[in-house]
Design an enzyme around this catalytic site. Structure first.
Site, mmCIF file in Angstrom:
data_model
loop_
_atom_site.group_PDB
_atom_site.id
_atom_site.type_symbol
_atom_site.label_atom_id
_atom_site.label_comp_id
_atom_site.label_asym_id
_atom_site.label_seq_id
_atom_site.Cartn_x
_atom_site.Cartn_y
_atom_site.Cartn_z
ATOM 1 N N HIS A 93 -10.635 1.072 1.867
ATOM 2 C CA HIS A 93 -9.985 1.899 2.758
ATOM 3 C C HIS A 93 -11.491 1.912 3.911
ATOM 4 C CE1 HIS A 93 -8.800 6.487 4.455
ATOM 5 N NE2 HIS A 93 -9.858 5.978 4.755
ATOM 6 N N ASP A 120 1.299 2.127 3.851
ATOM 7 C CA ASP A 120 0.384 4.336 3.569
ATOM 8 C C ASP A 120 1.530 4.997 3.683
ATOM 9 O OD1 ASP A 120 -1.499 5.625 2.638
ATOM 10 O OD2 ASP A 120 -2.982 5.089 5.099
ATOM 11 N N LYS A 152 -9.342 -0.099 -6.012
ATOM 12 C CA LYS A 152 -9.070 0.886 -4.838
ATOM 13 C C LYS A 152 -10.215 1.667 -4.655
ATOM 14 C CE LYS A 152 -7.872 2.376 -0.878
ATOM 15 N NZ LYS A 152 -6.701 3.125 -0.077
ATOM 16 N N HIS A 212 1.053 -1.648 0.125
ATOM 17 C CA HIS A 212 -0.339 0.089 -0.401
ATOM 18 C C HIS A 212 1.338 1.272 0.098
ATOM 19 C CE1 HIS A 212 -4.390 2.060 1.286
ATOM 20 N NE2 HIS A 212 -2.759 3.067 1.770
ATOM 21 N N HIS A 255 -4.268 -0.324 5.579
ATOM 22 C CA HIS A 255 -4.555 -0.040 6.870
ATOM 23 C C HIS A 255 -5.064 0.307 8.438
ATOM 24 C CE1 HIS A 255 -6.872 2.735 5.205
ATOM 25 N NE2 HIS A 255 -6.552 3.641 4.120
ATOM 26 N N HIS A 303 1.704 5.005 -1.653
ATOM 27 C CA HIS A 303 1.503 6.473 -2.504
ATOM 28 C C HIS A 303 2.457 6.902 -3.099
ATOM 29 C CE1 HIS A 303 -2.531 6.709 -0.882
ATOM 30 N NE2 HIS A 303 -2.195 5.919 0.184
HETATM 31 C C1 NCD Z 1 -3.644 9.174 1.701
HETATM 32 C C2 NCD Z 1 -2.954 10.065 1.084
HETATM 33 O O1 NCD Z 1 -2.565 10.780 1.716
HETATM 34 O O2 NCD Z 1 -3.191 9.437 0.031
HETATM 35 N N1 NCD Z 1 -3.286 9.586 3.304
HETATM 36 C C3 NCD Z 1 -3.427 9.058 4.338
HETATM 37 O O3 NCD Z 1 -4.155 9.518 5.090
HETATM 38 N N2 NCD Z 1 -3.647 7.795 4.628
HETATM 39 C C4 NCD Z 1 -5.147 8.687 1.571
HETATM 40 C C5 NCD Z 1 -5.430 7.615 2.554
HETATM 41 O O4 NCD Z 1 -4.796 6.247 2.467
HETATM 42 O O5 NCD Z 1 -6.304 7.065 3.598
HETATM 43 ZN ZN ZN Z 2 -3.188 5.344 1.352
#
Ligand code: NCD
Ligand code: ZN
Length: 348
Positions: A138, A249, A101, A15, A176, A17
């Site tokens: 999520h 995450d 997702k 997971h 998460h 970003h």
């Molecule tokens: C994530 C993001 O910033 O893209 N933020 C977070 O607090 N985890 C989005 C997500 O996974 O919820």
């Molecule tokens: Zn995330």
């Protein structure tokens, strides 16, 4: 005297970003330093909703992998009301897309295009269940009347539980997770239901976020919970159960969007992700369980081969800088200006 070392099969991040544009030159080198593969979240602006967009994004990521490293971005699509069964079939046929997702509309960063009512996308979900393509969730309800600390628990009761009953074969990763209720729910289900655990939810609780002053860099969603939940998450991560695996995450935001009167959610951890997990597992006397959690269970769940390369960690402190360049701004990493007690020695 040589310090303590730990040799593991190279791990994957289930997971992540990575964001887009110039910021890829920070995020991709960080993640590819440690991980062989990563499930890449699709919540760009606009979101990645088609196979074509996912493949183009994949190429942009690949162009930022430092020379001599191998790193495979495992792409995902963002579930919107418009996703139909045909696009799900295309995603499945296209070997580069590995999951879809689901963000409840308005639940988190860039989730405006998320789904308000899951019923609208039942044909797409039906197709995913048939093909074995995982739905990544999520798991938080939205709505101002629901206390932010209860949003995961209420989601499990009101949305997830009925979904698993309607689609008993659907592969789901509850992403998460942050609560004992989520751990118990995942444990009560068949092997088609798993969960990822982040370093920050295993290391921090809501006191770290709020006691003694608000720490915007510890604000993430789902929000950090009380310490008894953290204990349940540590138990799950170190249990040796294949239902729980590594997903950082890691979610970077430019400093000015965090340190403001209405700050973004997300914690950046990719610079020291495996090192954080090593600290957590060592503190729980469970270093022998780290390899399954970090390197085996996710690959097994996604039905892709385990990695063959090895990575060596040593008990030498890693110094984390105060900030990293992030496009034309900076990002404050987790543990900024401090140390992590493990560091990576080599990958072979
Ligand atoms: C994530 C993001 O910033 O893209 N933020 C977070 O607090 N985890 C989005 C997500 O996974 O919820
Ligand atoms: Zn995330």
């Amino acid at each position: 005297m040589s310090s303590k070392t730990l040799r593991l099969t190279q791990p994957d991040d289930w997971h992540l970003h990575l964001r887009d544009g110039e910021t890829l030159s920070t995020t991709v080198p960080h993640s590819s330093r440690t991980f062989a593969r990563a499930i890449v979240m699709p919540n760009l602006k606009p979101p990645v909703t088609t196979v074509e967009q996912a493949l183009a994004y994949r190429q942009r990521i690949i162009s930022h992998i430092p020379k001599g490293r191998s790193f495979e971005p495992l792409m995902t699509l963002y579930l919107t009301d418009k996703l139909d069964a045909e696009e799900v079939q295309r995603a499945y046929d296209e070997q580069c897309v590995h999951a879809i997702k689901f963000y409840p509309a308005g639940a988190t960063t860039n989730s405006e295009s998320g789904v308000a009512e899951l019923e609208c996308v039942y044909p797409a979900i039906e197709k995913m269940a048939e093909l074995g393509l995982p739905l990544l969730i999520h798991g938080e309800v939205t709505g101002d009347h629901i206390d932010i600390f209860d949003r995961e628990r209420v989601f499990i009761d009101n949305v997830l539980s009925p979904l698993t009953q309607k689609f008993p074969k659907l592969k789901i990763v509850l992403e998460h997770i942050t609560t004992r209720e989520a751990v118990d729910f995942v444990n009560s289900q068949g092997d088609n239901i798993a969960a990822t655990l982040t370093p920050h939810h295993l290391l921090l609780d809501r006191n770290d976020l709020l006691a003694g002053g608000v720490k915007p860099h510890y604000y993430c969603l789902p929000i950090l919970k009380r310490s008894s939940h953290r204990s349940a998450l540590i138990e799950a991560a170190t249990s040796g159960s294949p239902k729980f695996f590594l997903g950082t995450d890691s979610a970077p935001h430019a400093i000015e969007t965090k340190e403001t009167s209405c700050g973004c959610a997300g914690i950046y951890s990719a610079h020291a992700a495996l090192e954080f997990y090593a600290e957590i597992f060592e503190a729980a006397n469970a270093l022998d369980k780290l390899e399954g959690f970090a390197s085996f269970f996710g690959a097994d769940f996604y039905k892709i081969p385990r990695n063959s390369a090895k990575i060596t960690l040593s008990k030498n402190p890693l110094s984390v800088p105060a900030e990293y360049i992030f496009g034309d701004s900076t990002v404050i990493p987790m543990r900024a200006g401090e140390t992590v007690s493990w560091s990576i020695e080599e990958t072979t």
